[in-house]
Design a protein around this motif. Sequence first.
Motif, PDB file in Angstrom:
ATOM      1  N   UNK A  79      45.572  50.351  25.523  1.00 26.09           N
ATOM      2  CA  UNK A  79      46.302  49.935  24.312  1.00 26.09           C
ATOM      3  C   UNK A  79      46.571  48.444  24.309  1.00 26.09           C
ATOM      4  N   UNK A  80      46.578  47.806  25.487  1.00 21.99           N
ATOM      5  CA  UNK A  80      46.782  46.361  25.539  1.00 21.99           C
ATOM      6  C   UNK A  80      45.595  45.596  24.975  1.00 21.99           C
ATOM      7  N   UNK A  81      44.443  46.261  24.866  1.00 14.77           N
ATOM      8  CA  UNK A  81      43.264  45.598  24.317  1.00 14.77           C
ATOM      9  C   UNK A  81      43.255  45.587  22.788  1.00 14.77           C
ATOM     10  N   UNK A  82      44.266  46.181  22.170  1.00 14.25           N
ATOM     11  CA  UNK A  82      44.371  46.112  20.701  1.00 14.25           C
ATOM     12  C   UNK A  82      44.621  44.662  20.304  1.00 14.25           C
ATOM     13  N   UNK A  83      43.695  44.093  19.552  1.00 15.65           N
ATOM     14  CA  UNK A  83      43.780  42.666  19.205  1.00 15.65           C
ATOM     15  C   UNK A  83      42.735  42.352  18.152  1.00 15.65           C
ATOM     16  N   UNK A  84      42.713  41.097  17.744  1.00 21.86           N
ATOM     17  CA  UNK A  84      41.707  40.592  16.821  1.00 21.86           C
ATOM     18  C   UNK A  84      40.727  39.734  17.617  1.00 21.86           C
ATOM     19  N   UNK A  85      39.448  40.043  17.502  1.00 20.31           N
ATOM     20  CA  UNK A  85      38.397  39.366  18.253  1.00 20.31           C
ATOM     21  C   UNK A  85      37.597  38.497  17.284  1.00 20.31           C
ATOM     22  N   UNK A  86      37.309  37.286  17.740  1.00 19.38           N
ATOM     23  CA  UNK A  86      36.626  36.312  16.898  1.00 19.38           C
ATOM     24  C   UNK A  86      35.410  35.759  17.620  1.00 19.38           C
ATOM     25  N   UNK A  87      34.285  35.709  16.913  1.00 17.57           N
ATOM     26  CA  UNK A  87      33.084  35.047  17.407  1.00 17.57           C
ATOM     27  C   UNK A  87      32.891  33.780  16.606  1.00 17.57           C
ATOM     28  N   UNK A 143      38.852  43.565  14.168  1.00 20.12           N
ATOM     29  CA  UNK A 143      40.017  44.100  14.889  1.00 20.12           C
ATOM     30  C   UNK A 143      39.620  45.343  15.659  1.00 20.12           C
ATOM     31  N   UNK A 144      40.140  45.457  16.897  1.00 17.03           N
ATOM     32  CA  UNK A 144      39.947  46.636  17.733  1.00 17.03           C
ATOM     33  C   UNK A 144      41.310  47.286  17.913  1.00 17.03           C
ATOM     34  N   UNK A 145      41.413  48.547  17.540  1.00 10.29           N
ATOM     35  CA  UNK A 145      42.646  49.311  17.699  1.00 10.29           C
ATOM     36  C   UNK A 145      42.376  50.412  18.709  1.00 10.29           C
ATOM     37  N   UNK A 146      43.119  50.390  19.803  1.00  4.84           N
ATOM     38  CA  UNK A 146      42.956  51.376  20.877  1.00  4.84           C
ATOM     39  C   UNK A 146      44.116  52.345  20.801  1.00  4.84           C
ATOM     40  N   UNK A 147      43.793  53.641  20.598  1.00 10.48           N
ATOM     41  CA  UNK A 147      44.820  54.670  20.500  1.00 10.48           C
ATOM     42  C   UNK A 147      44.985  55.378  21.841  1.00 10.48           C
TER      43      UNK A 147
END
Length: 1287
Positions: free
Chosen positions: A114-122, A136-140
């Motif tokens: 769940x800590x990997x829930x964030x916005x990723x930018x290339x 955005x990656x949402x980890x449930x």
Amino acid sequence: TLCFVFSSEAMEERYEHKTQSRIQEVVRIYKLSLSRRAFTLDGNCVRTKMGDKYVHEEPMIRGPKFLVRLRSHTVFENTPIKLFCTVGGFPTPDVKWYIDLETCVLLCIYRCSTDDTAQYTAVACNIHGQASSQASIIVKTLFPSLSHSLSPNLSAAMLPKIQYTKINITFLEKFGPVFATEGESASLTATMTLNPNLANLQPEAQWYRDDTRLFDSKWVKIDTGRGVTTLTLPNLFKDDEGLYTIRMVTKGGSAEHSAFVSVSDGPPPVPGAPGAPMDIKIHDANRDYVIVSWKPPNTTTEGPILGYFVDKCEVGTENWTQCNDHPIKICKYPVSGLFEGHSYYFRIRAVNSQGISKPSRMSDPIAALDPTEFERLHAKKLGGKLDVVSYHDDVEADGKPPGAPSGIYASETDRTYVVLSWKAPAYSSKAPMWYYIEKCMADSGAWQRVNTQIPIRSPRYAVFDLAEGKQYKFRVLSANMYGVSEPSEPTGPIETQELKGVPSAPGQVISTRETNTSVLIQWAPPKEPNNLIGYYIDQCVKGSKDWTSANHKPHKNTKFVVSGLTTGETYMFRVQAINELGLSDESQESAPLTVKAALTHPSAPYDIAMLNCDGHSMVLNWKKPSHSGGANIKEYYVDKRRSGTTMWREVHIKPITERLYKVEGLTEGAVYQFQVYAANLAGLGRASKHSADYSCEAWTMPEPGPAYDLTFSEVRDNSLVVEWKKPVYTGSGPITGYHVEYAKKGTSDWTTANETAVSHRFLKVTGLEAGTSYVLRVRAVNAAGVGMASMASDPVTAKAVEGSQEVSCVVDEKSGDIVLSFESCQLNEGSQFIWKKDYKEITDFSKGKMHFKILNVHHLSKLIFKNAEKEDFGTYSVSVTNTEGVSSSYTISAEELAKMLALSYDIRHPIIPLKSELAYKILERGRMRFWLQAEEISSNVTYKFFANNKELSGMGHDVSSGIIEFIMDHFTEENEGTFTCQITDGGGKAQSSLVLIGDGKRGQLMFSLGISLLPLSTTGPHFSEFLSLQVGDDCSVSLVCKVITLVIKCTATGIQLQCHMKYYTSEMNITWCHGETKLSHSDKMMIGGTPAMATMEVIEPVEKDKGMYSIVITDRENSHKRTLDLSGEDRGKVVGGLPDVVTIMEKKTLSLTCTVCGDPKPQVSWLKNGAEVEPDDQYVVSLDQGKFASLTIKGVSMEDSGRYTMIVQNKYGGESVDIVVSVYRHGEKIPEAKPTLTPKILIPPKVPIEIPQPKTQPAPSPAPSTPSPAPPKAGRGVKSPTPTRRK
């Protein structure tokens, strides 16, 4: 394809070894040139496929661009995920990955949590620019069902509560407005302090221009660190103009500061040439064309723009070429003939009669590519973990023509072109496919092919060279080397835009003070925007014609802050609207405005009071700041704390606008303190001094709570008016009144101003000592007793403002409006006149007919009653804001209002003044002339003549003399009665009546004698007693006739004195005198007469013609003298105001009021059905100032119905008027009022003119004769026979 992998699987060593050699080969081939490519990056692996059909001879040069962007995903814990994106550009872009905008060093996370829930930018970068893509990656959680099995409270408790550290940011140095010129550089720097200053919680500096986020680029450089942030604009263009904002953002909030940067035109290449265009935008980029738009420059001092040139330059070169041969007049141009896959810059130059401007800033690079190319990508699994991306048309298929396109529509229309889009047919052949477009006029079927020379590869194309305002139809055919498809379904009629012209001029421009060097400008948008782009604002110092531009880039909103002005200088402003065709006309100039000192923060509120408490909440009130900081207080903020603690807490999130607030969520029995902040346009002021300790215990006392918000007005040397608001807590019953108490400042010796409680919430306090300061307080009263005292007011000194004046009340002589006027001795910027009735502000000016109108002209304010009513009596007050308490009031009583209403009615319904009332004259052969004379009439005068309520025709008038007359051809006994003439001239009216009556056989006898019936009026001669005869004892006959022997009558040329005689003989001598002076016949004095009447007419009388006139008639035996005083006295008259008929309900009060006049002042008496009205408690008779007469009947009953007569009379005569009063009971139908034409009855003078007894002159003794008979004794009256006419 770039692949960002989160996986627990290790990369195979063998796979990496095999692919390493392939990478070098692919990079080498890639640099040769490819028009399109697709590659996959998985770890360190790249696959490339060459296209052998679309290769250009020279390499592509373009900035990075994401061809396939990142997509957001939702996954469960401990699972891998792949983020794919495709990027293009030459040279090959470098790609960096970021997590929540922080550089990501570790590219592989083996297990998602769940800590990997964030916005990723290339972010892809090369020498031509950069591009980015976000997802955005949402980890449930791995076991979501567990949360459903738990109770809601337990589930919520398991979630971590995020508490951010609040960092207070204080700007130490702020950047101010910048005024620069094109080609220069500018830097904006802000320094700040952080509290607390944590190394791992540094705020992010975000720069904005007109709410658009700025990043590092060729035109903008941003440097932030160690409490300092700087934005540098190395090479200014007008595109850089705008409002710049630095926003320091933290997890717990943000702080920001803004300032305007103005960029004016640089020196032109040729004197008088226009400024450069700006804000170039590229639209609808395709394989071989783009559409370029821009905004026009301001032309405050230059000549109008004639057109524009568009230039292009291929990226990697410095060769600018002109795209259009002739200047184009609109700010949009389609550039065609581009090479597919090449990137270009564009710039614009403006042209006027003086020359060509400098070029604009060049656009961002744009590549000529097919925007739908990547819709034809096809992915193929080759085994392992690699995909090869190719095009559908690379797949082999049988050779046959393609299918027909579908879904064709116009995605954009303009004046001369239409952008068409359609859906490509399903196609999987290796042979290339292209399209043909055909067009025809909407009302014809003649199809014409558009692209005969250039095949179209993408399902989107702009059709140029169309006519303005025409309707077209389009269809598309697809083709390949095997043939052409059937045409698509044609579009419906598509109409090109028609040139409408520039916008209309903006509306009213209003300028208001902003700071000591800036002014806020607001205006109304143009009524005809015609694709509005924005506005240009010009400024000018009052008294000059030197207009300069306030902005150099079009402003989109209808508000603009003009900066860089001189404090104390007076400016005017105007606005122009802009569209792609150019600039509109200038708006009207704003009113001159002087730039004043900058706004400041308001001072602190004070005197926080508790008005109510229910054990869980408190109602608070406070006094507004003593100094508003030059602007209205917009907001208040309230903090609370427990008594004995130091931590203040906000009690509300949203600001409040009123000084009354209910603080909820308190603990019963706890003791609290409160403080308040005030805010205006300049910002938040200081906190107030904390309140007293207030215990949160419910109020249960039966008496009322305290009143609040005491204010003062009409402060004079010995009095003042205090107002207040009713208590929030009313106690056990409704509030019945209030007591006001006052004490000298610094003492506690309170004095009650009113022993009897007043029901209204204002009171005039009298008996004060001049120059002494007082404080006041108010106590409310209910059935339980006197309540708590309000908080004491601020001290107020009993001293009138120097030069203060009072409100005056008049009736306007022209309009008839009742007007209250007040002239203020002070007037400052922002001052307003506030009018109140009974100390409640007058705000409703819109219901039905406008009742009130307020007119303010400089220091003078007028409250105008447009439609005053009887209920409008009361106290009217006015106060002037932003002054030292300038105010005044005026009380209109019911009686005064009734008089003003009567006078208003007379003015609005004026009476045409008459020189003479309706009169008559007997003509020959039984004809009768009726006439009257007005002081003045116009050629538009109208009139009606009634005989016994029957209208007669045939009247005439003379404008020069004002005479209106009617000739009755045959006047007989049947014509006797009431004769009335009604006149209307403009807004004025007049009416005059004459009564001619007979008396049975006496009237018949008079007609047979040729003697006219006489009016009951003093306007003409008449018999006071009719002719009769008396027979003496000696059979002698005496004819007796009593006449008014000397009367006055108005004529068309002057004043005529008439003396009626019993008889006239040639032996008689007639002498006329003016005072002691004998008069003789002349052009001024016309002396004449008939055997029955002697006359003397004064032609065009003047002031000196006033005085005593007399006539002396002598014969051989006697002398007779008659006199008449023409000193100018005026009989009693009724001017107006009384109705003919009054209908009123039982138990109401009736007031009959009118205006009377006369010199000397007349006396007034009232009759009811012929009997005199005796004044008592019910009947009240009054005569005010000798002008306003009234009869008031209190509590009318059915017995009060009848005919009432008002008699107005002085020693020179008077008149009477009748009024019919009809009383009806409650619930009965209102009887229909039928007014009758009731003439005024004229009354002769009270005191008859003294006629001296004739003196008998001795005659010569005649010869003896028989003795004369004795005087006849009074015998019985006998009707006179027809007399013989004496010569």
